[in-house]
Design a protein around this motif. Structure first.
Motif, mmCIF file in Angstrom:
data_model
loop_
_atom_site.group_PDB
_atom_site.id
_atom_site.type_symbol
_atom_site.label_atom_id
_atom_site.label_comp_id
_atom_site.label_asym_id
_atom_site.label_seq_id
_atom_site.Cartn_x
_atom_site.Cartn_y
_atom_site.Cartn_z
ATOM 1 N N PHE A 54 41.543 -21.564 41.328
ATOM 2 C CA PHE A 54 41.202 -20.688 40.206
ATOM 3 C C PHE A 54 39.752 -20.967 39.781
ATOM 4 N N PRO A 55 38.789 -20.620 40.631
ATOM 5 C CA PRO A 55 37.388 -21.004 40.379
ATOM 6 C C PRO A 55 36.777 -20.364 39.139
ATOM 7 N N SER A 56 37.281 -19.206 38.717
ATOM 8 C CA SER A 56 36.686 -18.526 37.564
ATOM 9 C C SER A 56 37.305 -18.965 36.242
ATOM 10 N N ASN A 57 38.367 -19.764 36.301
ATOM 11 C CA ASN A 57 39.022 -20.205 35.080
ATOM 12 C C ASN A 57 38.206 -21.287 34.390
ATOM 13 N N SER A 58 38.190 -21.236 33.051
ATOM 14 C CA SER A 58 37.361 -22.181 32.296
ATOM 15 C C SER A 58 38.118 -23.402 31.813
ATOM 16 N N ASN A 59 39.361 -23.585 32.262
ATOM 17 C CA ASN A 59 40.124 -24.763 31.866
ATOM 18 C C ASN A 59 39.430 -26.049 32.303
ATOM 19 N N VAL A 60 39.554 -27.055 31.478
ATOM 20 C CA VAL A 60 39.191 -28.418 31.879
ATOM 21 C C VAL A 60 40.479 -29.079 32.350
ATOM 22 N N ILE A 61 40.519 -29.530 33.570
ATOM 23 C CA ILE A 61 41.701 -30.219 34.094
ATOM 24 C C ILE A 61 41.302 -31.650 34.397
ATOM 25 N N GLU A 62 41.815 -32.548 33.601
ATOM 26 C CA GLU A 62 41.463 -33.954 33.732
ATOM 27 C C GLU A 62 42.658 -34.760 34.222
ATOM 28 N N PRO A 63 42.554 -35.372 35.394
ATOM 29 C CA PRO A 63 43.643 -36.221 35.875
ATOM 30 C C PRO A 63 43.684 -37.533 35.113
ATOM 31 N N ILE A 64 44.877 -37.955 34.707
ATOM 32 C CA ILE A 64 45.017 -39.267 34.080
ATOM 33 C C ILE A 64 46.224 -39.981 34.696
ATOM 34 N N GLN A 65 46.126 -41.284 34.773
ATOM 35 C CA GLN A 65 47.220 -42.075 35.323
ATOM 36 C C GLN A 65 48.210 -42.395 34.219
ATOM 37 N N VAL A 66 49.468 -42.014 34.437
ATOM 38 C CA VAL A 66 50.517 -42.412 33.496
ATOM 39 C C VAL A 66 51.848 -42.437 34.235
ATOM 40 N N ASP A 67 52.513 -43.553 34.128
ATOM 41 C CA ASP A 67 53.823 -43.769 34.730
ATOM 42 C C ASP A 67 54.773 -44.077 33.585
ATOM 43 N N ILE A 68 55.735 -43.193 33.322
ATOM 44 C CA ILE A 68 56.589 -43.362 32.144
ATOM 45 C C ILE A 68 57.589 -44.506 32.294
ATOM 46 N N GLU A 69 57.627 -45.141 33.460
ATOM 47 C CA GLU A 69 58.441 -46.347 33.622
ATOM 48 C C GLU A 69 57.646 -47.618 33.325
ATOM 49 N N ASP A 70 56.379 -47.460 33.008
ATOM 50 C CA ASP A 70 55.483 -48.598 32.833
ATOM 51 C C ASP A 70 54.854 -48.519 31.438
ATOM 52 N N ASP A 71 55.282 -49.399 30.533
ATOM 53 C CA ASP A 71 54.767 -49.367 29.156
ATOM 54 C C ASP A 71 53.258 -49.579 29.111
ATOM 55 N N GLY A 72 52.745 -50.446 29.977
ATOM 56 C CA GLY A 72 51.313 -50.684 30.010
ATOM 57 C C GLY A 72 50.545 -49.437 30.404
ATOM 58 N N SER A 73 51.084 -48.693 31.358
ATOM 59 C CA SER A 73 50.450 -47.450 31.789
ATOM 60 C C SER A 73 50.438 -46.432 30.659
ATOM 61 N N ILE A 74 51.539 -46.338 29.924
ATOM 62 C CA ILE A 74 51.619 -45.409 28.791
ATOM 63 C C ILE A 74 50.594 -45.778 27.725
ATOM 64 N N THR A 75 50.488 -47.071 27.434
ATOM 65 C CA THR A 75 49.537 -47.539 26.422
ATOM 66 C C THR A 75 48.104 -47.224 26.830
ATOM 67 N N LYS A 76 47.763 -47.449 28.099
ATOM 68 C CA LYS A 76 46.410 -47.169 28.571
ATOM 69 C C LYS A 76 46.104 -45.674 28.488
ATOM 70 N N ALA A 77 47.086 -44.836 28.833
ATOM 71 C CA ALA A 77 46.886 -43.391 28.744
ATOM 72 C C ALA A 77 46.646 -42.977 27.296
ATOM 73 N N PHE A 78 47.424 -43.553 26.385
ATOM 74 C CA PHE A 78 47.245 -43.259 24.960
ATOM 75 C C PHE A 78 45.851 -43.666 24.493
ATOM 76 N N GLN A 79 45.435 -44.847 24.876
ATOM 77 C CA GLN A 79 44.121 -45.333 24.452
ATOM 78 C C GLN A 79 43.007 -44.432 24.976
ATOM 79 N N HIS A 80 43.164 -43.962 26.214
ATOM 80 C CA HIS A 80 42.155 -43.079 26.804
ATOM 81 C C HIS A 80 42.075 -41.758 26.049
#
Length: 266
Positions: A54-80
């Motif tokens: 979708f090259p003409s779309n103006s959305n910002v799509i940002e990949p982030i790492q989050v694993d809902i089985e990993d509390d540390g991963s969730i915390t890091k995603a929240f902080q980001h």
């Protein structure tokens, strides 16, 4: 605050989550989409593919790492997200999984299968939500959406038109298609949604479970083509429904499990 709606989708590198991002990308309305995935490299690759599609779309799509089985991963995603954006408009808890078949195949013990079913679909989803609520409360129009299942309805569990509700032949063990742990966990998710609805009522957070229908994704069997033969439909249909809820089409039915054309009974 950004004028764009900021939306975080868990489990967004495949299936309904990915199709929802594509559905949002077909529109002219701009979004900041946080594409959540357990594997960051895969999330980055998927984000690039969507932008190329979708090259003409103006959305910002940002990949982030989050694993809902990993509390540390969730915390890091929240902080980001907290540091970069300061708030969140929509949390779409799409990450989920079926493990019933793994028990039948001997890949997990029965206890492991049941525990993991609840850990992913309920416990991990709860912790993810609980962690991100402070960011939702900073939104002018916060939305909290959980993806549940049509198999989770107790009121319709006697409907034998659905294969999952048909009684197998006598004898033991039962080898027919069955998802007791998955559907039980999703029923638990429905109750969790009700708890958040009550908890966040005075904060004016709109909360739903979405039952998207029987979709031909990799969930459970890992084989969309096999699911199509069983009656599953294009996941884009479910994705367009999810998008409509994000955009306000079902605001009159908060606190419920909603299907595309009606409300799913408990």
């Amino acid at each position: 605050m950004s004028s764009n709606t900021i939306l975080l989708i868990t489990g967004a590198t495949a299936g309904l989550g990915l199709e929802t991002i594509k559905s949002l990308s077909r529109l002219s309305k701009p979004y900041i989409i946080l594409l959540g995935g357990r594997n960051l490299d895969k999330a980055k690759a998927i984000a690039r593919e969507v932008k190329e599609e979708f090259p003409s779309n103006s959305n910002v799509i940002e990949p982030i790492q989050v694993d809902i089985e990993d509390d540390g991963s969730i915390t890091k995603a929240f902080q980001h997200v907290s540091a970069k954006y300061g708030y969140l408009d929509v949390l779409l808890s799409n990450a989920g999984a079926k493990f019933d078949g793994d028990s039948l195949k001997g890949k997990m013990t029965t206890r492991e299968m049941w525990n993991k079913s609840w850990d992913v679909n309920v416990t991990g989803t709860y912790i993810m939500t609980h962690t991100f609520i402070p960011l939702l409360l900073k939104s002018q129009e916060p939305r909290l959406i959980f993806i549940t299942s049509g198999t989770s309805t107790m009121a319709e569990s006697s409907n034998t038109a659905l294969a999952v509700n048909r009684s197998p032949a006598k004898g033991w063990p039962k080898q027919e298609f069955s998802v007791p742990a998955y559907r039980s966990a999703k029923a638990g998710m429905n109750m969790m949604m009700r708890e958040f609805t009550c908890m966040l009522k005075e904060d004016e957070v709109k909360v739903w479970c979405i039952s998207p229908g029987f979709l031909a994704t990799g969930l459970g069997t890992g084989d969309p083509e096999a699911l199509k033969k069983m009656g599953a439909v294009n996941p884009l249909i479910g994705a367009d429904f999810v998008r409509s809820v994000v955009e306000g089409a079902r605001d009159g039915e908060v606190g419920k499990v909603i299907r595309k054309d009606d409300v799913q009974p408990w």
